[in-house]
Design a protein around this motif. Structure first.
Motif, PDB file in Angstrom:
ATOM      1  N   ARG A 191       0.895  -1.673  -0.352  1.00 36.72           N
ATOM      2  CA  ARG A 191       0.015  -0.102   0.438  1.00 36.72           C
ATOM      3  C   ARG A 191       0.954   1.059   0.104  1.00 36.72           C
ATOM      4  O   ARG A 191       0.401   2.371  -0.860  1.00 36.72           O
ATOM      5  CB  ARG A 191      -0.452   0.095   1.456  1.00 36.72           C
ATOM      6  CG  ARG A 191      -1.840  -0.952   1.152  1.00 36.72           C
ATOM      7  CD  ARG A 191      -2.589  -0.898   1.978  1.00 36.72           C
ATOM      8  NE  ARG A 191      -3.282   0.340   2.548  1.00 36.72           N
ATOM      9  CZ  ARG A 191      -4.187   1.292   3.880  1.00 36.72           C
ATOM     10  NH1 ARG A 191      -4.272  -0.390   4.898  1.00 36.72           N
ATOM     11  NH2 ARG A 191      -4.314   2.420   3.827  1.00 36.72           N
ATOM     12  N   TYR A 192       2.593   0.975   1.029  1.00 35.62           N
ATOM     13  CA  TYR A 192       2.434   2.753   0.974  1.00 35.62           C
ATOM     14  C   TYR A 192       3.523   2.640  -0.101  1.00 35.62           C
ATOM     15  O   TYR A 192       3.619   3.901  -0.780  1.00 35.62           O
ATOM     16  CB  TYR A 192       4.023   2.237   1.629  1.00 35.62           C
ATOM     17  CG  TYR A 192       4.841   3.770   1.454  1.00 35.62           C
ATOM     18  CD1 TYR A 192       5.323   4.493   2.386  1.00 35.62           C
ATOM     19  CD2 TYR A 192       6.042   3.423   1.328  1.00 35.62           C
ATOM     20  CE1 TYR A 192       5.344   5.696   2.013  1.00 35.62           C
ATOM     21  CE2 TYR A 192       6.560   4.343   0.501  1.00 35.62           C
ATOM     22  CZ  TYR A 192       6.586   5.587   1.602  1.00 35.62           C
ATOM     23  OH  TYR A 192       7.492   6.612   1.333  1.00 35.62           O
ATOM     24  N   GLU A 196       0.724   4.170  -3.025  1.00 38.07           N
ATOM     25  CA  GLU A 196       0.738   5.544  -3.003  1.00 38.07           C
ATOM     26  C   GLU A 196       1.697   6.567  -2.455  1.00 38.07           C
ATOM     27  O   GLU A 196       1.127   7.535  -3.148  1.00 38.07           O
ATOM     28  CB  GLU A 196      -0.454   5.249  -1.013  1.00 38.07           C
ATOM     29  CG  GLU A 196      -1.468   4.755  -0.946  1.00 38.07           C
ATOM     30  CD  GLU A 196      -2.670   5.989  -1.653  1.00 38.07           C
ATOM     31  OE1 GLU A 196      -2.299   7.116  -1.517  1.00 38.07           O
ATOM     32  OE2 GLU A 196      -3.420   5.394  -2.641  1.00 38.07           O
ATOM     33  N   TYR A 197       3.049   6.424  -2.332  1.00 36.50           N
ATOM     34  CA  TYR A 197       4.161   7.648  -2.170  1.00 36.50           C
ATOM     35  C   TYR A 197       5.029   7.071  -3.138  1.00 36.50           C
ATOM     36  O   TYR A 197       6.551   8.075  -3.676  1.00 36.50           O
ATOM     37  CB  TYR A 197       4.361   6.971  -0.690  1.00 36.50           C
ATOM     38  CG  TYR A 197       3.542   7.495   0.336  1.00 36.50           C
ATOM     39  CD1 TYR A 197       2.913   6.902   0.831  1.00 36.50           C
ATOM     40  CD2 TYR A 197       3.863   8.947   1.050  1.00 36.50           C
ATOM     41  CE1 TYR A 197       2.141   7.303   1.582  1.00 36.50           C
ATOM     42  CE2 TYR A 197       3.017   9.355   2.105  1.00 36.50           C
ATOM     43  CZ  TYR A 197       2.265   8.787   2.888  1.00 36.50           C
ATOM     44  OH  TYR A 197       1.493   9.568   3.447  1.00 36.50           O
ATOM     45  N   VAL A 256       3.426   7.239  -7.570  1.00 32.96           N
ATOM     46  CA  VAL A 256       2.818   7.937  -8.369  1.00 32.96           C
ATOM     47  C   VAL A 256       3.885   9.335  -8.624  1.00 32.96           C
ATOM     48  O   VAL A 256       3.461   9.678  -9.465  1.00 32.96           O
ATOM     49  CB  VAL A 256       2.146   8.554  -7.032  1.00 32.96           C
ATOM     50  CG1 VAL A 256       0.742   8.499  -6.568  1.00 32.96           C
ATOM     51  CG2 VAL A 256       2.541   9.529  -5.898  1.00 32.96           C
ATOM     52  N   LYS A 257       5.184   8.727  -8.412  1.00 35.12           N
ATOM     53  CA  LYS A 257       6.119   9.689  -8.556  1.00 35.12           C
ATOM     54  C   LYS A 257       6.116   8.860 -10.145  1.00 35.12           C
ATOM     55  O   LYS A 257       6.999  10.207 -11.039  1.00 35.12           O
ATOM     56  CB  LYS A 257       7.940   9.167  -8.223  1.00 35.12           C
ATOM     57  CG  LYS A 257       7.436   9.363  -6.704  1.00 35.12           C
ATOM     58  CD  LYS A 257       8.853   9.499  -6.331  1.00 35.12           C
ATOM     59  CE  LYS A 257       9.224   9.716  -5.016  1.00 35.12           C
ATOM     60  NZ  LYS A 257       9.954   9.239  -4.266  1.00 35.12           N
TER      61      LYS A 257
END
Lengths: 592, 592
Positions: free
Chosen positions: A560-561, A564-565, A568-569
């Motif tokens: 999940r991390y 989410e983080y 998206v880059k």
């Protein structure tokens, strides 16, 4: 202090990668899970008892050049002997050569343990393995018998000697010269080599360089490069072979390993043995380099892993501050691991290092299949491994500079001091985007070579593998969101790649100008795929009602991390890659 | 070796920032451009002749604790004397206090030169300035006369002594105790302080600590903290004041400055002088801390600038490889600055460091207006500076870890060795995201305090300033694309902020969980704004037909680079900030 997770390594190898599948191949047929676990346990013992205790000391007592000889930490002799006597150096080689036919995957997993314990110390034996592998693969029986036995015991050190003062990234500019002698297969070598890891030291009795040089009259460029065995001392008599140590480099980190500047044949007394055919040296060396590149990714991951565990331990123990919104100063402070921002920095480290480890072990398994497989399976594994190599080298190398930085940040001021190991990890991580080809070189390799090769077949294979994982993830309700996200980003990546390839013919500079960003872009996609795979494995266990709920929940949270983080880059990178503005091409030297 | 650009500093101060506008205020009325240039030239001379020559040596010969006293490099005494005798320490203070009424902006610009030359050495006098400023602002006439004169000459060192073993980020947990004595305003102090920069050394004759402590019986938390002057030796008799040096920290970088662990009043012999009123210490200290935070941003920028110039010089000289598509190995190699990826790494460094410098000088000018301005101008400058401080501290601090990394990468293997200064810059840059409040703390400050304060008035002011720049940029055809982009991202940022604020009441943890990312997000927007401003200034010169076409084209290219490669990162951050998934909150300690 914990420097890696045994539990995670078990998960990675046996549950997620299903490494036991390899034993269906005849070459690995004798192995069992018990044997593999004995191998891992043996590695853990060496790491714990020999490597780890010297981590700090080897950083503080750097190698020194004394009277023409590099002196390394006095403990290295014992460490190398451990590796030799316990068969680590030739573990993957055939029984008839004294090896154990261990899968490379297990050898890499053991390497991960060694590197996490003490990166500098782990380098010596792995270099010898790579050098010996070149001799046994491409060298004559004579060369094999002459050099490899003492390399396998750790008595002799192996190296790869490529770089020269004017030929680093540009190997085609190598100038070291090889002049034929009257003796068959023996050449006079003359030149200099820089940045040679373990190029000279006093923990072994001889150093066997696998050296690139140009035979007199050879064509210019990469087509005129040959491979030689150049011992520091002549074999068998042990007299000098005119390979002199001009200097030892003092470095920011990675201080325990001696990096040498060598003068070869300055007194016209250096003899080298041609390996294989003339002018094919670079293609031979690429065998070693491709292995070494996966190895570098693993080094970076191991250092990142050790830093993660150091900062995790600190975060659990260090009380500081209170929950957001808790204003009462008489309440006790909480451990910092309870702060969201600290959890973010830990999840960042965990997701990058465990995601990278999954990719690197996957690549190692592919290399085993390349080695022992047949037909289509071997062909596809070769293509896929070729495609993934620049990613597996560079993503962990670049990202573990950032994860070790996050480890320092978790410790705050303490992290900047030499009282804790994280500052050393931060310094040691920084070499990996440089050696075995800089990140820029790997960007060019991925976009300029690997993507277009065989009409894009490797890229298609890569897409097919991701699609398979996406298909399986969609079967699980808990993972379908992530599967759809990965599918969407895969589609975008394919479009972006086509957009770039459209420039390849007419605007080569523009096509490759942002190859480094493309490498990062595909790197993120690749690790997202590895996380979805891990997610599937973990979810299956959770569905079965595992007794290790916490471990598997940690995996799901990392997935999940990452989505989410990190995933998206790709939005930002993709936007840039699709832009027609080319400031790095338009910029002029004298405008800086 | 060039370590900063004089030309750029001229551009920043006089053309872009229009620093001469400050001279319309009475306090700065006597100053002219010629005087400011003399100041900059004097700073350059000290930097070149005293600071720069010791850069490497101070890194290699770390401070040592010998018989209870920290010994620093023997050259520091002369350097501090230079700063003192030439009036640098109190340059910004009023004439009647022996100062020169120099704008803080010029003091910061001079500081930038010192820090780029030798960061560690530059720290000593600037700490003394900050400490003296606290005494003269909040202390009694008696304290001022007792302590400041010898601080101004550099005879005595000033410090800020906040951190304790259990109170780093959480200042409310300070435990150092102050017990009233019979003497008015004098307290017995007892406690310990850690990480005290220049907290003890042998290049000055006394150390004057501006120390936070808690008066016996004071309220818990931040409301019970008072500020004291605690000299190392009593004044005037010079006997011990029972401030003992327990240790000196050994650090990854920033080695030339001694960071001390202090035991205060272990023998009940430490006297401290209360500054101002009891229990107001933290608010006083924040004056110094806010200045220091802008200062930290400047330190990071200066180190990043020095690394940029070192890598630029190397890239111009180092031949390696050929243009993409040039296959002929007999052609000479080209300087690496001609490779697109190297230009990208240089543009990255240039755009981050020059963009940060513009922001920091802008903040310095705001601080001058806060100091000498009146009415609405002062009010708005105060609000805007408050809002920008966490950004101006953190964006350069975080990003210059990455720019110095890019500098190392430009040099390749050479960059990892101690033969070049870039590895030192890489190590030195890493302290800045930690000291004067970690990046995490500044994220909470920006989103949790600065954004909501005064019903969002500071945020509105910030938006108004950006809009003004956008308006002017739209008047120029060449810049309208960038103006429109900034307008779009400003709009998105406002929406994102509102989205986050909506959680503030009910879900405080969720509101602040990604405050660090929000800080980065607004940081990019802020630097994009600073680049649009620089673009306007440069475009005006280009339209006038400047003879320095190359310099201004470099500015325009940096603007383009920043919008193409950096501004787009807001897409990824924005997506994350708008997501309702909260893995860092859901993650449990025992799942790691």
């Amino acid at each position: 202090m914990t420097f890696y997770s045994k539990r995670d390594l078990q998960f990675q190898l046996f549950e997620n990668l299903r490494v036991m599948e390899l034993t269906r191949h005849a070459y690995f047929h004798d192995h069992t899970k018990e044997i593999f676990n004995l191998v891992l346990e043996a590695a853990d013992q060496i790491a714990e008892n020999y490597l780890r205790p010297l981590l700090t000391e080897m950083d503080r007592k750097e190698p020194q050049l004394v009277d023409g000889k590099i002196q390394v930490h006095e403990g290295m002799k014992g460490i190398i002997r451990q590796f030799g006597e316990n068969g680590w150096i030739n573990a993957t080689f055939p029984y008839e050569e004294g090896g154990q036919q261990l899968p490379n995957t297990l050898h890499m997993a053991a390497g991960f343990i060694f590197q996490a314990a003490n990166y500098s110390a782990s380098v010596y034996p792995f270099l010898t393995t790579g050098a010996a592998n070149l001799i046994r693969t491409f060298g004559s029986r004579e060369l094999i018998e002459m050099f490899t036995p003492d390399m396998y015991t750790g008595k002799w050190q192996g190296t790869m000697a490529l770089t020269e003062p004017d030929a680093g990234s540009s190997l085609s500019d190598l100038r070291t010269l090889a002049v034929p002698t009257e003796k068959d297969g023996i050449y006079k070598i003359k030149g200099q080599k820089i940045y040679i890891s373990c190029g000279d030291h006093d923990a072994c009795e001889n150093v066997i360089h696998l050296m690139l040089a140009r035979i007199q009259g050879a064509p210019e460029g990469v087509k005129g490069i040959s491979l030689f065995v150049v011992p520091q001392k002549r074999v068998p008599n042990g007299t000098s072979n005119d390979v002199l140590t001009e200097g030892v480099y003092h470095k920011m980190g990675y201080k325990g390993a001696p990096i040498a500047h060598l003068m070869i044949g300055s007194n016209d007394g250096c003899e080298g043995y041609l390996v294989g055919e003339p002018h094919k040296g670079l293609s031979y060396m690429f065998q070693m380099m491709n292995e070494a590149r996966i190895g570098v990714g693993m080094n970076a991951t191991a250092i990142g892993t050790a830093a993660y565990h150091a900062s995790l331990a600190y975060a659990k123990e260090r009380p500081q501050g209170r929950k957001v919104g808790e204003k009462d100063p008489s309440k006790p402070q909480i451990p910092i691991i309870q702060h969201a921002d600290v959890k973010r920095m830990l999840l960042f480290q965990k997701s990058i290092t465990e995601g990278s480890l999954a990719l690197l072990l996957y690549c190692s398994k592919l290399s085993d299949i390349v080695h022992v497989g047949e037909g289509l399976e071997k062909e596809e594994a070769t293509l896929l491994l070729n495609f993934l190599t620049p990613i597996a080298k560079s993503y962990p190398s670049e990202m573990c500079c950032l994860t070790t930085s996050a480890a320092v940040q978790v410790l705050g001021g303490a992290g900047y001091t030499t009282d804790f190991p994280v500052e050393q990890y931060y310094r040691e991580a920084r070499i990996h985007p440089i050696h075995e080809g800089t990140t820029g070189i790997h960007g060019l390799d991925l976009l300029g070579r690997k993507v277009p090769m065989k009409e894009g077949k490797a890229l298609q294979l890569f897409g097919r593998e991701l699609t398979t994982t996406i298909f399986h993830a969609k079967e699980k309700n808990e993972l379908s969101t992530y599967a759809e996200k990965l599918e969407k980003y895969l589609g975008k990546a394919q479009q972006t790649t086509l957009h770039l390839l459209a420039k390849a013919g007419n605007h080569t500079e523009a096509f490759l100008a942002d190859a480094t960003l493309y490498l990062e872009y595909i790197g993120i996609l690749t690790i997202a795929w590895q996380w979805l795979k891990q997610g599937i494995t973990a979810q299956e266990q959770l569905e079965k009602g595992t007794s290790e709920h916490e471990f598997y929940q940690g995996k799901i949270m990392c997935l999940r991390y990452f989505y989410e983080y990190e995933l998206v880059k790709m939005d930002a990178l993709g936007k840039r890659l699709l832009s027609s503005e080319m400031p790095t091409l338009d910029m002029q030297e004298n405008w800086f």
